[in-house]
Design a protein around this motif. Structure first.
Motif, PDB file in Angstrom:
ATOM      1  N   MET A  20       0.864  -1.325  -0.049  1.00 51.61           N
ATOM      2  CA  MET A  20       0.228   0.106  -0.037  1.00 51.61           C
ATOM      3  C   MET A  20       0.983   1.010   0.147  1.00 51.61           C
ATOM      4  O   MET A  20       1.247   1.577   0.872  1.00 51.61           O
ATOM      5  N   PRO A  21       1.165   1.913  -1.097  1.00 53.96           N
ATOM      6  CA  PRO A  21       1.769   3.060  -1.257  1.00 53.96           C
ATOM      7  C   PRO A  21       0.806   4.245  -0.356  1.00 53.96           C
ATOM      8  O   PRO A  21      -0.381   4.320  -0.680  1.00 53.96           O
ATOM      9  N   ALA A  22       1.473   5.057   0.120  1.00 54.19           N
ATOM     10  CA  ALA A  22       0.818   5.945   1.072  1.00 54.19           C
ATOM     11  C   ALA A  22       1.307   7.451   0.985  1.00 54.19           C
ATOM     12  O   ALA A  22       2.419   7.856   1.181  1.00 54.19           O
ATOM     13  N   TRP A  23       0.561   8.451   0.464  1.00 53.14           N
ATOM     14  CA  TRP A  23       0.959   9.659   0.482  1.00 53.14           C
ATOM     15  C   TRP A  23      -0.271  10.824   0.247  1.00 53.14           C
ATOM     16  O   TRP A  23      -1.415  10.477  -0.396  1.00 53.14           O
ATOM     17  N   ASN A  24      -0.431  11.528   1.226  1.00 59.16           N
ATOM     18  CA  ASN A  24      -1.367  12.495   1.620  1.00 59.16           C
ATOM     19  C   ASN A  24      -2.748  11.892   1.674  1.00 59.16           C
ATOM     20  O   ASN A  24      -3.763  11.910   1.268  1.00 59.16           O
ATOM     21  N   CYS A  25      -2.712  10.505   2.711  1.00 61.33           N
ATOM     22  CA  CYS A  25      -3.880   9.721   2.689  1.00 61.33           C
ATOM     23  C   CYS A  25      -4.477   9.723   3.900  1.00 61.33           C
ATOM     24  O   CYS A  25      -5.220   8.637   4.387  1.00 61.33           O
ATOM     25  N   GLY A  27      -6.610  10.698   5.671  1.00 58.47           N
ATOM     26  CA  GLY A  27      -7.912  10.893   5.958  1.00 58.47           C
ATOM     27  C   GLY A  27      -8.712   9.487   5.262  1.00 58.47           C
ATOM     28  O   GLY A  27     -10.024   9.317   5.661  1.00 58.47           O
ATOM     29  N   THR A  28      -8.148   8.803   4.418  1.00 63.17           N
ATOM     30  CA  THR A  28      -8.726   7.566   4.020  1.00 63.17           C
ATOM     31  C   THR A  28      -8.240   6.066   4.292  1.00 63.17           C
ATOM     32  O   THR A  28      -8.779   5.316   4.052  1.00 63.17           O
ATOM     33  N   ILE A  29      -6.985   6.219   4.859  1.00 57.25           N
ATOM     34  CA  ILE A  29      -6.231   4.983   4.692  1.00 57.25           C
ATOM     35  C   ILE A  29      -6.601   4.031   5.767  1.00 57.25           C
ATOM     36  O   ILE A  29      -6.699   2.788   5.682  1.00 57.25           O
ATOM     37  N   ARG A  30      -7.282   4.413   6.880  1.00 58.43           N
ATOM     38  CA  ARG A  30      -8.005   3.585   7.794  1.00 58.43           C
ATOM     39  C   ARG A  30      -8.850   2.550   7.166  1.00 58.43           C
ATOM     40  O   ARG A  30      -8.805   1.237   7.596  1.00 58.43           O
ATOM     41  N   LYS A  31      -9.571   2.946   6.192  1.00 59.67           N
ATOM     42  CA  LYS A  31     -10.719   2.127   5.709  1.00 59.67           C
ATOM     43  C   LYS A  31     -10.030   1.058   5.016  1.00 59.67           C
ATOM     44  O   LYS A  31     -10.401  -0.044   4.868  1.00 59.67           O
ATOM     45  N   LEU A  99      -3.065  -2.407  -3.254  1.00 61.00           N
ATOM     46  CA  LEU A  99      -4.211  -1.629  -2.625  1.00 61.00           C
ATOM     47  C   LEU A  99      -3.773  -0.219  -2.565  1.00 61.00           C
ATOM     48  O   LEU A  99      -2.972  -0.058  -1.771  1.00 61.00           O
ATOM     49  N   ASP A 100      -4.376   0.820  -3.373  1.00 59.62           N
ATOM     50  CA  ASP A 100      -4.370   2.113  -2.905  1.00 59.62           C
ATOM     51  C   ASP A 100      -4.924   2.525  -1.735  1.00 59.62           C
ATOM     52  O   ASP A 100      -6.012   1.949  -1.122  1.00 59.62           O
ATOM     53  N   ALA A 101      -4.398   3.604  -1.027  1.00 55.57           N
ATOM     54  CA  ALA A 101      -4.791   3.831   0.316  1.00 55.57           C
ATOM     55  C   ALA A 101      -6.125   4.860   0.423  1.00 55.57           C
ATOM     56  O   ALA A 101      -6.670   4.850   1.474  1.00 55.57           O
ATOM     57  N   ASP A 102      -6.947   5.073  -0.652  1.00 54.30           N
ATOM     58  CA  ASP A 102      -8.129   5.482  -0.663  1.00 54.30           C
ATOM     59  C   ASP A 102      -9.113   4.498  -1.402  1.00 54.30           C
ATOM     60  O   ASP A 102     -10.120   4.922  -1.190  1.00 54.30           O
ATOM     61  N   ASP A 103      -8.729   3.302  -1.532  1.00 58.25           N
ATOM     62  CA  ASP A 103      -9.581   2.128  -1.862  1.00 58.25           C
ATOM     63  C   ASP A 103      -9.937   1.234  -0.809  1.00 58.25           C
ATOM     64  O   ASP A 103      -9.112   1.200   0.247  1.00 58.25           O
ATOM     65  N   TRP A 104     -10.695   0.172  -0.956  1.00 56.08           N
ATOM     66  CA  TRP A 104     -10.879  -0.938   0.033  1.00 56.08           C
ATOM     67  C   TRP A 104     -11.558  -2.165  -0.705  1.00 56.08           C
ATOM     68  O   TRP A 104     -11.921  -2.039  -1.462  1.00 56.08           O
TER      69      TRP A 104
END
Length: 262
Positions: A20-25, A27-31, A99-104
């Motif tokens: 999971m790459p994570a940048w400016n996320c 607000g969404t990464i927990r989901k 998995l992108d950090a704004d999807d689930w």
């Protein structure tokens, strides 16, 4: 100890390494993370902080005691493809999943894909997706996927979404993601299918995919340019690239038209 100094739990047996790459996320990464940890298979989650400017470190504190979570930080911004490549290099599983950090994901996603990979002996498996608004609300639109995807079919339409993919780790290491100025994931799928022949898919919307105009391909014109570059990067002539792009455009319009009609 994670690369950023945050402690994680002891190592666990791993079948799938989720990258999971994570940048400016923040607000969404927990989901996204919670949907990974809800999968009922042995896994690890590798979150790669790509010099994120937000409160990502604070969000990740709630997960560091989970032995399945590994949290690493890039010293310099590598972009999504470079961060995925770093995650693949660190992976302990037989398979990697992106998995992108704004999807689930829906529960049971990985198990269904692993069963299909085992039954078909394919090296790559994707799924369908449900389209959501940028704030995660349902749109009522679903994008399906063919249950078998060949190289020729993929040339005319990229039906493989990166956040849906499960891929054999050795194959992911054989073909790292490249060319951030184009659709690097599309290049990867084409290279893999050109060698291995086909991919398979679970035609269910097991991926929940947020629509956004802020990504690098948010502009339709920019996305078109990037798609043309894909064909050039995989070795096609200008005329071959133009022909494939025309087919791609027609299929893309039809794909979203069907999603709206349904």
């Amino acid at each position: 100890m994670a690369d950023n100094g945050i402690k994680t739990g002891e190592a666990v047996d791993v079948l799938v390494s989720v990258i999971m790459p994570a940048w400016n996320c923040a607000g969404t990464i927990r989901k996204a993370i919670d949907s990974v940890l809800a999968q009922d298979i042995p896994l690890e989650l590798i979150v790669v902080n790509d010099t994120s400017p937000d409160e990502l470190d604070a969000v990740m504190q709630r997960y560091v005691s989970d032995p399945r979570v590994r949290y690493v930080k890039n010293e310099h911004n590598l972009g999504a493809s470079g961060s995925r490549n770093r995650g693949v290099a660190l992976a302990k599983g037989m398979y990697v999943a992106f998995l992108d950090a704004d999807d689930w994901w829906e529960k049971g996603k990985l198990k269904k894909q692993l069963q299909l990979l085992e039954a078909t002996r394919a090296v790559l498996c994707s799924t369908g997706r449900e389209l959501l608004t940028s704030d995660g609300a349902q749109t009522g639109r679903v994008i399906g996927v063919p249950e078998e995807i060949t190289y020729r079919k993929l040339l005319h339409h990229n039906c493989i979404n990166c956040s849906s993919v499960v891929l054999r780790t050795d194959v992911a290491r054989e073909f790292p993601m490249e060319h951030e100025d184009s659709h690097e994931d599309y290049i990867l799928w084409l290279r893999i299918l050109k060698k291995y022949g086909r991919a398979v898919a679970v035609n269910e919307p097991l991926l929940k995919y947020r629509l956004s105009s802020k990504g690098k391909s948010g502009s339709k014109l920019q996305s078109a340019r990037m798609t043309y570059r894909v064909y050039r990067y995989v070795g096609m002539s200008r005329w071959q690239s133009l022909l494939c792009f025309c087919m791609y455009a027609v299929n893309g319009v039809w794909k979203y038209a069907r999603a709206y009609i349904k």
